[in-house]
Enzyme design. Structure first.
Site, PDB file in Angstrom:
ATOM      1  N   CYS A 114       0.799  -1.227   0.000  1.00 39.74           N
ATOM      2  CA  CYS A 114       0.000   0.000   0.000  1.00 39.74           C
ATOM      3  C   CYS A 114       0.833   1.279   0.000  1.00 39.74           C
ATOM      4  O   CYS A 114       0.326   2.353  -0.290  1.00 39.74           O
ATOM      5  CB  CYS A 114      -0.939  -0.048   1.187  1.00 39.74           C
ATOM      6  SG  CYS A 114      -1.875  -1.597   1.189  1.00 39.74           S
ATOM      7  N   HIS A 264      -3.936   6.270   1.182  1.00 38.63           N
ATOM      8  CA  HIS A 264      -4.182   4.916   0.698  1.00 38.63           C
ATOM      9  C   HIS A 264      -5.618   4.533   1.051  1.00 38.63           C
ATOM     10  O   HIS A 264      -6.047   4.676   2.204  1.00 38.63           O
ATOM     11  CB  HIS A 264      -3.187   3.951   1.346  1.00 38.63           C
ATOM     12  CG  HIS A 264      -3.620   2.531   1.249  1.00 38.63           C
ATOM     13  ND1 HIS A 264      -3.902   1.926   0.042  1.00 38.63           N
ATOM     14  CD2 HIS A 264      -3.856   1.589   2.203  1.00 38.63           C
ATOM     15  CE1 HIS A 264      -4.277   0.686   0.262  1.00 38.63           C
ATOM     16  NE2 HIS A 264      -4.266   0.458   1.554  1.00 38.63           N
ATOM     17  N   ASN A 294     -10.124  -2.024  -1.958  1.00 38.79           N
ATOM     18  CA  ASN A 294      -8.730  -1.696  -1.642  1.00 38.79           C
ATOM     19  C   ASN A 294      -7.846  -2.418  -2.664  1.00 38.79           C
ATOM     20  O   ASN A 294      -7.713  -3.634  -2.618  1.00 38.79           O
ATOM     21  CB  ASN A 294      -8.436  -2.154  -0.209  1.00 38.79           C
ATOM     22  CG  ASN A 294      -6.985  -1.958   0.202  1.00 38.79           C
ATOM     23  OD1 ASN A 294      -6.097  -1.813  -0.644  1.00 38.79           O
ATOM     24  ND2 ASN A 294      -6.730  -1.982   1.495  1.00 38.79           N
TER      25      ASN A 294
END
Lengths: 338, 74
Positions: A114, A264, A294
């Site tokens: 990430c 993120h 995500n």
């Protein structure tokens, strides 16, 4: 000469996983609860034979198809993934060939999750502003779906597959268009977000493929992705606000002078906890995960792609803060002018 | 405590009036997502960070309150 982001294009695989599919598998979680808690309606899922390198190639081809960047103009390729095709060779080398980039082009993989996009931007800026490259293609792609056990709702509700392609190029400007950067690493958190087997430390075995249920009823094996959600939340709340403060101090700026904040895109509950803790006004705070989930190192560029849309052309440049954080633990933040 | 109970009620998806120190968490959806959300709630309300494992083992709201008191005293 300063490095600048000149284009960002995303690619999402065709397969999709909706909340209704998940609610059918997890009796305690309704479709509505999944949306309310995660902020996610749908995730895209790569086909069984579609790898991160395939998706990154697709994203890059889409970028070239816009006609704004020529393949021949790319002289460095950076590919960020945690799902390479092979131990060796380097995925970026194969992508160079598949994209028809010139053979005088440099190519490297970076293995980060990430935080990876921000690290990729730092490397691209270094290459350009040191005169080592003039136009860098930064690709991100991951297929966490291939690591996730179907009955592990702690991660399957969150992660989606996807890829992005960014062009970073040198431009004449009176000030930096990317930077400054802050970085951070704490390998002490390695165990809290991990795929334990499949590398050389722990080969896959019959034992590692044994299914186990945890106290929340999630099923996984040691071959699957494991995330200690509470530990990740604690890490994030303790680390990200400090990194943001460091970044603003390094940039000599404030939240008031920042036009956009792109963190993120982990999930809605984490983003909202961070937004509240740092008192970031909603109108500056980008939330871009409802239809993609995500997507690991691709979340920030997917959000940027939305902000670089043609409708915004000519409306003036904005200063965006980017902060990636997660697996490693690893984190990084920067400012970009877009 | 008021805002904390309202937050807990949202996390547990019950009415705020039902939250008290004696509330039994084990009969509710006290799963890892609830624990994650409670870490954020406690950080927001009391500026302390609770350990996820200790929090997951709480059986009543009073146990969470004891963890908060212990962290605040550190």
């Amino acid at each position: 000469m300063f490095a600048r982001i000149s284009a960002v294009v995303g690619y999402l695989p065709a397969g999709s996983l909706a909340n209704s599919d998940l609610a059918a598998l997890y009796p305690d979680w309704s479709e509505d609860k999944i949306l309310r808690k995660t902020g996610i309606r749908e995730r895209h899922i790569a086909k069984a034979d579609e790898t991160a390198a395939d998706m990154a190639t697709q994203a890059a081809n889409r970028l070239f198809a816009t006609g704004n960047t020529q393949r021949e103009a790319i002289d460095f390729l950076i590919f960020c993934t945690q799902a390479p095709d092979y131990f060796l060779p380097t995925s970026a080398c194969m992508i160079q060939h598949r994209l028809g980039l010139k053979t005088t082009c440099g190519a490297v993989d970076i293995n980060l999750g990430c935080s990876g996009y921000v690290y990729g931007l730092a490397l691209a800026k270094g290459l350009i502003e040191s005169g080592s490259a003039s136009r860098v293609l930064l690709l991100t792609a991951d297929t966490y779906s291939k690591f996730i056990h179907p009955l592990d709702k702690s991660v399957r509700t969150l992660f989606g597959d996807g890829a992005t392609a960014t062009v970073v190029e040198g431009v004449q400007a009176d000030r930096a268009q990317i930077g400054p950067f802050v970085f951070g690493t704490d390998g002490g958190g390695a165990e809290n977000l991990i795929v334990r087997t499949g590398g050389l430390r722990h080969p896959r075995t019959a034992e590692s493929a044994r299914e186990r249920a945890d106290s929340s009823g999630n099923v996984r094996t040691d071959d699957n992705l494991f995330m200690d959600g509470p530990a990740i939340m604690t890490f994030t709340l303790a680390t990200v606000p400090k990194a943001v403060a460091q970044l603003m101090a390094a940039a000599g700026t404030t939240l008031e002078e920042t036009d956009l904040v792109i963190l993120h895109q982990a999930n809605a509950y984490m983003l909202e906890a961070l937004r509240k803790k740092m008192n970031i006004p909603r109108e500056k705070f980008i939330v871009h995960l409802e239809n993609i989930g995500n997507t690991v190192s691709s979340t920030i560029p997917f959000a940027l792609e939305g902000e670089l849309s043609p409708e915004r052309e000519g409306r003036g440049r904005r200063k965006a803060m980017l902060v990636g954080f997660g697996v490693g633990y690893s984190w990084a933040g920067t400012y970009v002018t877009i | 405590m008021e805002a904390f109970y309202v937050g807990l009620a949202e996390i547990l998806e019950i009415e705020a009036s039902k939250v008290s120190s004696e509330l039994n968490l084990t009969e509710l959806a006290w799963d890892s997502l609830a624990v994650i959300s409670t870490i954020a709630l406690v950080d927001d309300q009391f500026s302390v960070m609770l350990d996820g494992k200790a929090l997951a083992q709480c059986q009543r709201v009073a146990d969470i309150e004891a963890l908060i008191a212990k962290e605040k005293a550190r």
